[in-house]
Motif scaffolding. Structure first.
Motif, PDB file in Angstrom:
ATOM      1  N   CYS A 180       0.841  -1.209   0.000  1.00  0.00           N
ATOM      2  CA  CYS A 180       0.000   0.000   0.000  1.00  0.00           C
ATOM      3  C   CYS A 180       0.871   1.251   0.000  1.00  0.00           C
ATOM      4  O   CYS A 180       2.060   1.197   0.310  1.00  0.00           O
ATOM      5  CB  CYS A 180      -1.007  -0.008   1.152  1.00  0.00           C
ATOM      6  SG  CYS A 180      -0.450   0.821   2.640  1.00  0.00           S
ATOM      7  N   ALA A 181       0.249   2.384  -0.330  1.00  0.00           N
ATOM      8  CA  ALA A 181       1.019   3.615  -0.564  1.00  0.00           C
ATOM      9  C   ALA A 181       1.768   4.102   0.664  1.00  0.00           C
ATOM     10  O   ALA A 181       2.722   4.870   0.543  1.00  0.00           O
ATOM     11  CB  ALA A 181       0.082   4.710  -1.069  1.00  0.00           C
ATOM     12  N   LEU A 182       1.352   3.676   1.830  1.00  0.00           N
ATOM     13  CA  LEU A 182       2.032   4.123   3.048  1.00  0.00           C
ATOM     14  C   LEU A 182       3.437   3.520   3.146  1.00  0.00           C
ATOM     15  O   LEU A 182       4.346   4.141   3.740  1.00  0.00           O
ATOM     16  CB  LEU A 182       1.186   3.734   4.274  1.00  0.00           C
ATOM     17  CG  LEU A 182       1.665   4.185   5.651  1.00  0.00           C
ATOM     18  CD1 LEU A 182       1.877   5.693   5.722  1.00  0.00           C
ATOM     19  CD2 LEU A 182       0.662   3.756   6.744  1.00  0.00           C
ATOM     20  N   GLU A 183       3.638   2.376   2.551  1.00  0.00           N
ATOM     21  CA  GLU A 183       4.958   1.745   2.615  1.00  0.00           C
ATOM     22  C   GLU A 183       5.989   2.628   1.904  1.00  0.00           C
ATOM     23  O   GLU A 183       5.754   3.132   0.814  1.00  0.00           O
ATOM     24  CB  GLU A 183       4.929   0.344   1.991  1.00  0.00           C
ATOM     25  CG  GLU A 183       4.308  -0.688   2.935  1.00  0.00           C
ATOM     26  CD  GLU A 183       4.417  -2.118   2.418  1.00  0.00           C
ATOM     27  OE1 GLU A 183       4.099  -3.034   3.197  1.00  0.00           O
ATOM     28  OE2 GLU A 183       4.789  -2.317   1.231  1.00  0.00           O
ATOM     29  N   GLY A 184       7.136   2.797   2.541  1.00  0.00           N
ATOM     30  CA  GLY A 184       8.198   3.617   1.948  1.00  0.00           C
ATOM     31  C   GLY A 184       8.064   5.087   2.266  1.00  0.00           C
ATOM     32  O   GLY A 184       8.943   5.883   1.947  1.00  0.00           O
TER      33      GLY A 184
END
Ligand code: FES
Ligand SMILES: [Fe+2]
Length: 363
Positions: free
Chosen positions: A124-128
């Protein structure tokens, strides 16, 4: 021995380039900054010994909750104690070596504040994302220091230890206390050497000298001295306020002969705001001693002097803790309080300037 280890830092998650104060989700006025602590400077946070390996240590500093943990290499990281997902305190989560896992839904954040895993929704976009406030940390003089930025754009200043702590000629012992008094009262107290001859009159180190004096301010390129003009080397006769990469005071108090070899007793003092009503107090008790004299002083300090110094510090704590919250309103200051007035003026100007930066009125 002074060892220095540095961790990387990130202050994102605060609105990226906005004028919000790091770690604060609302407005911050000059009064708030004066209450909770000025920014863009290094603060001592906690003695190194208080963050063990594998430990998740929660502390409040500058009215913000933080999590301190050591990674697998022993390097300390300081994150805002707030999960980037739905704000659960990270400190109740799990220590996973180089990262921590939030207890609520398992999101993992590394020491730089980057989300490294969202186990409930991999990819998901939260990763990184650099989504948690992470401060630049230096461990030195047996203490964990952090640079507390004003905004996400603030660049950490170089970390420079006070002279006595950086000098190989000096031997020091750290001392840590938590006081139920605002940090500004600590600064007022140390910029007021005359209290030595009264409050500490019955102490082992401040019994001598006159109980009246004249003072002057002597400007330096890094702050100022506040000193007696008519007495030196008998009591708490001078203090230097230093505005470097961190704010600190430096002072000397004479030692009696039975305090062993090594001349005067040097003190470096700093305070870090916890919140409006509490402060973390750091002192390093120092002596310029080498060789066998150093061993004698260290032995004497541990066996005899430390307890006496604690008694003196307790005298300060007791007075500061019973001062009313508005003790610095409606005072009647006299010549001995020039140092107090000066430090207050400096901090008021700093607070106004930092509030103006937050308001977008100043760059
Ligand atoms: S609040 Fe931390 S994982 Fe959801
Ligand atoms: Fe004192």
């Amino acid at each position: 021995m002074t060892t220095i280890t540095t961790t990387t830092a990130s202050t994102t998650g605060t609105g990226g380039g906005s004028r919000r104060a790091v770690g604060i989700r609302g407005e911050m006025t000059a009064d708030d900054l004066a209450k909770y602590g000025l920014r863009d400077r290094w603060y001592p946070i906690l003695p190194s010994r208080m963050v063990g390996s594998g430990e998740m240590k929660k502390v409040k500093r500058l009215n913000i909750d933080w999590l301190l943990f050591r990674d697998a290499q022993g390097v300390v990281h300081m994150l805002e104690d707030r999960c980037p997902h739905r704000s659960a305190p990270l400190s109740v989560g799990q220590h996973l070596g180089d990262r921590v896992a939030c207890a609520y839904h398992g999101v993992q954040v590394d020491g730089t504040g980057k989300v490294v895993s969202v186990p409930g929704m991999p990819g998901c976009a939260l990763e990184g994302k650099q989504a948690t406030v992470s401060l630049k940390v230096v461990e030195a003089a047996d203490t964990i220091f952090a640079f507390v930025p004003l905004t996400a754009d603030s660049e950490p200043t170089p970390f420079i230890l006070p002279d006595r702590l950086a000098s190989p000629e000096h031997s020091w012992f750290p001392n840590y206390a938590e006081w139920a008094g605002p940090w500004r009262f600590y600064m007022d107290n140390v910029l007021d050497p005359m209290h030595g001859a009264f409050l500490h009159r019955d102490s082992h180190s401040m019994f001598a000298g006159d109980t009246s004096a004249r003072f002057r301010i002597r400007e330096t390129d890094r702050g100022f001295f506040f000193e007696k003009t008519d007495q030196r080397g008998k009591n708490f006769d001078w203090v230097e306020y230093v505005r470097g990469s961190m704010d600190y005071v430096d002072l000397e108090i004479p030692y009696a002969e039975n305090a062993g070899p090594g001349g005067v007793f040097g003190i470096v003092g700093m305070s870090c705001p916890v919140d409006e009503h509490n402060s973390a107090i750091f002192h390093w008790r120092t002596r310029k001693v080498q060789g066998w004299e150093r061993e004698v002083w260290r032995f004497l300090y541990r066996t005899r002097l430390e307890a006496k110094h604690w008694e003196v510090l307790e005298q300060d704590r007791v007075v500061l803790e019973v001062l009313a919250d508005d003790a610095d309103v409606d005072e009647h200051l006299y010549q001995h309080d020039l140092g107090v007035s000066r430090i207050r003026r400096i901090y008021r100007a700093d607070a106004k300037k930092q509030a103006a930066i937050l308001a977008g009125e100043l760059v």
